[in-house]
Design a protein around this motif. Structure first.
Motif, PDB file in Angstrom:
ATOM      1  N   ASN A  49      -5.085  -9.279 -24.389  1.00 39.07           N
ATOM      2  CA  ASN A  49      -5.334  -8.185 -23.456  1.00 39.07           C
ATOM      3  C   ASN A  49      -4.608  -8.485 -22.140  1.00 39.07           C
ATOM      4  O   ASN A  49      -3.971  -9.533 -21.989  1.00 39.07           O
TER       5      ASN A  49
ATOM      6  N   GLU B 248       4.959   0.393 -23.468  1.00 42.66           N
ATOM      7  CA  GLU B 248       5.363   1.478 -22.581  1.00 42.66           C
ATOM      8  C   GLU B 248       6.876   1.363 -22.466  1.00 42.66           C
ATOM      9  O   GLU B 248       7.384   0.425 -21.851  1.00 42.66           O
TER      10      GLU B 248
ATOM     11  N   PHE C 278       8.968   0.833 -36.193  1.00 39.34           N
ATOM     12  CA  PHE C 278       7.862   0.009 -36.689  1.00 39.34           C
ATOM     13  C   PHE C 278       8.214  -0.550 -38.065  1.00 39.34           C
ATOM     14  O   PHE C 278       7.979  -1.728 -38.351  1.00 39.34           O
TER      15      PHE C 278
ATOM     16  N   ARG D 113       1.112  -3.575 -34.993  1.00 38.90           N
ATOM     17  CA  ARG D 113       0.649  -2.234 -34.620  1.00 38.90           C
ATOM     18  C   ARG D 113       0.119  -2.234 -33.187  1.00 38.90           C
ATOM     19  O   ARG D 113       0.403  -1.330 -32.407  1.00 38.90           O
ATOM     20  N   SER D 114      -0.647  -3.271 -32.824  1.00 44.79           N
ATOM     21  CA  SER D 114      -1.202  -3.329 -31.462  1.00 44.79           C
ATOM     22  C   SER D 114      -0.093  -3.455 -30.419  1.00 44.79           C
ATOM     23  O   SER D 114      -0.227  -2.947 -29.303  1.00 44.79           O
ATOM     24  N   GLN D 115       0.999  -4.108 -30.772  1.00 42.42           N
ATOM     25  CA  GLN D 115       2.109  -4.222 -29.829  1.00 42.42           C
ATOM     26  C   GLN D 115       2.788  -2.862 -29.628  1.00 42.42           C
ATOM     27  O   GLN D 115       3.110  -2.493 -28.505  1.00 42.42           O
ATOM     28  N   PHE D 116       3.006  -2.139 -30.719  1.00 44.53           N
ATOM     29  CA  PHE D 116       3.605  -0.811 -30.591  1.00 44.53           C
ATOM     30  C   PHE D 116       2.688   0.128 -29.796  1.00 44.53           C
ATOM     31  O   PHE D 116       3.165   0.957 -29.027  1.00 44.53           O
ATOM     32  N   GLU D 117       1.373  -0.023 -29.977  1.00 40.33           N
ATOM     33  CA  GLU D 117       0.428   0.818 -29.238  1.00 40.33           C
ATOM     34  C   GLU D 117       0.430   0.482 -27.751  1.00 40.33           C
ATOM     35  O   GLU D 117       0.280   1.369 -26.908  1.00 40.33           O
ATOM     36  N   ALA D 118       0.615  -0.781 -27.411  1.00 43.13           N
ATOM     37  CA  ALA D 118       0.628  -1.203 -26.006  1.00 43.13           C
ATOM     38  C   ALA D 118       1.971  -0.924 -25.330  1.00 43.13           C
ATOM     39  O   ALA D 118       2.036  -0.804 -24.101  1.00 43.13           O
TER      40      ALA D 118
ATOM     41  N   SER E 139       8.455  -4.451 -38.792  1.00 45.64           N
ATOM     42  CA  SER E 139       7.443  -4.936 -39.726  1.00 45.64           C
ATOM     43  C   SER E 139       8.096  -5.706 -40.876  1.00 45.64           C
ATOM     44  O   SER E 139       7.625  -6.782 -41.268  1.00 45.64           O
TER      45      SER E 139
ATOM     46  N   VAL F 294       8.862  -5.729 -28.808  1.00 42.47           N
ATOM     47  CA  VAL F 294       7.707  -6.171 -29.594  1.00 42.47           C
ATOM     48  C   VAL F 294       8.057  -7.427 -30.380  1.00 42.47           C
ATOM     49  O   VAL F 294       9.224  -7.762 -30.564  1.00 42.47           O
TER      50      VAL F 294
ATOM     51  N   LYS G 215       4.337  -3.653 -21.067  1.00 46.75           N
ATOM     52  CA  LYS G 215       3.856  -2.614 -20.157  1.00 46.75           C
ATOM     53  C   LYS G 215       4.600  -2.638 -18.822  1.00 46.75           C
ATOM     54  O   LYS G 215       5.090  -3.688 -18.388  1.00 46.75           O
TER      55      LYS G 215
END
Length: 167
Positions: free
Chosen positions: A54, A137, A109, A130-135, A113, A12, A85
């Motif tokens: 995206n 894999e 995180f 946060r969006s990077q951690f959510e994406a 952060s 990330v 991913k």
């Protein structure tokens, strides 16, 4: 004669890809390329405005990085790229299967952060972390390296792991 490696240092934003990639490239006497330098202007502007990229935003960028890796297959290279991913890593690996290795810089995180809050002058705002951690894999076939150590120790750990894999 075995070709030198193409190594993607991934993780990330704020995990240390550029710092570790540069140090690793110096140690292994390979060229270093920062994937951020290859983002189209639209991607940089989108992130700077606080909007996460995206899959469609990333596709052309990933193809460009795969081409960069292929251009350097004879001399080897270190390339910093989030590669969040599995499908991104598959695209990056295309045509380089036996020569390419991913090194995953892993950290919490909270740690990442904190690092992002201290970073100045980068187009990626900390609020997108946060969006990077959510994406993300988490890769199963990458060398996993914890980022809590100093950059020097992290690079030493990577080199030991690479030596074990390519011995």
């Amino acid at each position: 004669m075995k070709k030198p490696p193409i190594i993607f240092v991934m993780g990330v934003s704020g995990s240390g890809k550029s710092t570790i990639g540069k140090l690793l490239a110096k140690k292994l006497e390979l060229s270093f390329f920062d994937g951020d330098d290859y983002h189209p202007d639209e991607n940089v502007e989108k992130m700077a405005k606080g909007h996460p990229l995206n899959d469609e935003d990333r596709k052309g960028w990933l193809v460009k990085l795969n081409e960069l890796a292929k251009e350097n297959r004879e001399q080897g290279a270190i390339i910093a790229c989030s590669a969040l991913k599995h499908k991104y890593r598959k695209l990056l690996r295309n045509g380089l299967e036996d020569q390419l290795k991913f090194v995953f810089l892993s950290g919490s995180f909270e740690l990442v952060s904190k690092r992002l809050q201290q970073r100045k002058g980068h187009f990626m705002p900390p609020k997108l972390l946060r969006s990077q951690f959510e994406a993300l894999e988490i890769p199963t076939s990458a060398l996993l390296v914890n980022i809590e150590d100093s950059p020097k120790v992290i690079v030493e750990n990577i080199i030991k792991k690479l030596d074990n894999q390519w011995a």
